[in-house]
Design a protein around this motif. Structure first.
Motif, mmCIF file in Angstrom:
data_model
loop_
_atom_site.group_PDB
_atom_site.id
_atom_site.type_symbol
_atom_site.label_atom_id
_atom_site.label_comp_id
_atom_site.label_asym_id
_atom_site.label_seq_id
_atom_site.Cartn_x
_atom_site.Cartn_y
_atom_site.Cartn_z
ATOM 1 N N HIS A 146 0.812 -1.212 0.000
ATOM 2 C CA HIS A 146 0.000 0.000 0.000
ATOM 3 C C HIS A 146 0.851 1.270 0.000
ATOM 4 N N VAL A 147 2.109 1.155 0.399
ATOM 5 C CA VAL A 147 3.016 2.295 0.361
ATOM 6 C C VAL A 147 4.268 1.869 -0.396
ATOM 7 N N LEU A 148 4.583 2.574 -1.475
ATOM 8 C CA LEU A 148 5.773 2.264 -2.264
ATOM 9 C C LEU A 148 6.374 3.588 -2.718
ATOM 10 N N GLU A 149 7.624 3.829 -2.361
ATOM 11 C CA GLU A 149 8.233 5.134 -2.610
ATOM 12 C C GLU A 149 9.509 4.989 -3.442
ATOM 13 N N PRO A 150 9.397 5.002 -4.782
ATOM 14 C CA PRO A 150 10.610 5.011 -5.614
ATOM 15 C C PRO A 150 11.271 6.388 -5.576
ATOM 16 N N GLU A 151 12.543 6.433 -5.973
ATOM 17 C CA GLU A 151 13.235 7.715 -6.027
ATOM 18 C C GLU A 151 12.567 8.604 -7.081
ATOM 19 N N PRO A 152 12.146 9.804 -6.717
ATOM 20 C CA PRO A 152 11.466 10.682 -7.687
ATOM 21 C C PRO A 152 12.332 10.939 -8.912
ATOM 22 N N GLY A 153 11.772 10.688 -10.107
ATOM 23 C CA GLY A 153 12.491 10.899 -11.350
ATOM 24 C C GLY A 153 13.558 9.883 -11.641
#
Length: 347
Positions: A146-153
């Motif tokens: 439910h929470v997944l945070e890839p590096e922006p860009g």
């Protein structure tokens, strides 16, 4: 620390031969900061089981880091009805970092980035013996990303990977198992052959309707007193609509010596061999080597590049009766090296 609770005359309606081992864990990685926790293992026999049957086991891993990461995993394997029933699986909750290098066996190490995933996990596989040492069963897998945070860009953020925005994995499967090992923790002879087929179940809340097949073959042979040769052949393949979190990858306990998820794709083929030998009293050692690859499809797996790794390690037997042990390994490949500290053999 070892705790032992054993009645001189155990009753059929009580747990027997209960042994609990608990160890502290401390580590440091740039991505995690200081990490600390406990690693535990309990072995026992379920009510009504004879002391000559295989022991049931429950493991515990609990880790916190100074960067507010958290790992809780409880793998289990339970035997009932004179080993005719076997339940195996895991309960867990993960808030941790993972590597992403892109896809393929030729992905570039310079593309390395990390992403943070936050998810509960549930695994259950139930087997019933229908012929001597041969069982069939049903399985269920659940991961709630439910929470997944890839590096922006970054590479993952700009990719077309299915599941990069999270989602629920909810799969049901058919299982078959042939197991003639003489010991589940430290086999010295016998075969372990397992095949599984899983499919995403939208009626059970799955966001991904993919399929996957795996075949895991292990062979053990005693060559001299307390010296064992072990081999593990693994083949796994996924359909093209698989979420990237559940793709095959190198860097597992089968393929020690690679960064976790260093090479990732739909299909994996790997072969690991290991020589296990005594050193002194409760101390044992091992040398191992592997050749493995990942590829986009089954056809490509036989014509692609294979990556090799070698290594060795120490084991300390914490339970002579059952064969449970601590394991410290170092594996090295062309991509660098990795240390491993855990409980029991890699396979």
């Amino acid at each position: 620390m070892v705790l032992k609770a054993q009645s001189p005359q155990p009753q059929n309606d009580t747990i027997k031969n209960l042994k609990v081992n608990v160890l502290p864990v401390v580590f440091y990685l740039p991505e995690t900061g200081l990490g600390y926790g406990v690693l535990g293992l309990s072995t026992f026999r379920m009510p009504g089981e004879e002391v000559t049957t295989r022991p049931s086991s429950v493991q515990l891993g609990l880790t916190f880091t100074t960067k507010k990461q958290f790992l809780l995993f409880v793998p289990y394997e339970l035997y009932f009805d004179e080993e005719k029933w076997r339940l195996r699986g895991e309960l867990g909750y993960y808030k941790y970092f993972y590597n992403y290098f892109g896809r393929g066996i030729n992905s570039d190490a310079e593309n390395e980035e990390t992403y943070t995933a936050d998810f509960p996990r549930f695994r259950l596989a139930a087997y019933r013996e229908i012929l001597p040492r041969f069982s069939i069963g049903l399985g269920y897998e659940f991961d709630g990303y439910h929470v997944l945070e890839p590096e922006p860009g970054g590479l993952l953020d700009n990719s077309n990977e299915i599941g990069k925005e999270g989602g629920t994995i909810s799969n049901i499967g058919l299982l078959a198992l042939y197991d003639t090992r003489d010991n589940i923790f430290f086999p010295t002879k016998g075969w372990y052959l397992e095949g599984s087929f899983y499919k995403g179940a939208t009626w059970l809340g799955a966001d991904f309707g993919y399929t996957k097949f795996e075949f895991d073959a292990r062979y053990f042979k005693k060559i001299k007193e307390k010296q064992v040769l072990a081999a593990n052949l693994f083949f796994g393949t996924r359909s093209n609509n698989t979420p990237f979190q559940d793709l095959n990858y190198l860097g597992t306990k089968r393929t020690r010596g690679f960064d976790n998820r260093r090479f990732l794709d739909n299909t994996e083929l790997s072969l690991t061999t290991e020589y296990r030998f005594p050193i002194w009293k409760r101390f044992n050692g091992a040398f191992f080597g592997s050749a493995s690859t990942v590829s986009p499809s089954i056809g490509d797996v036989f014509s692609t590049t294979y990556r090799g790794a070698v290594g060795g390690g120490l084991r300390y037997v914490i339970n002579k009766e059952e064969g449970t042990r601590l394991r410290v390994d170092y594996g090295h490949s062309g991509q660098g090296g990795q240390f491993y500290f855990t409980i029991n053999e890699a396979f």
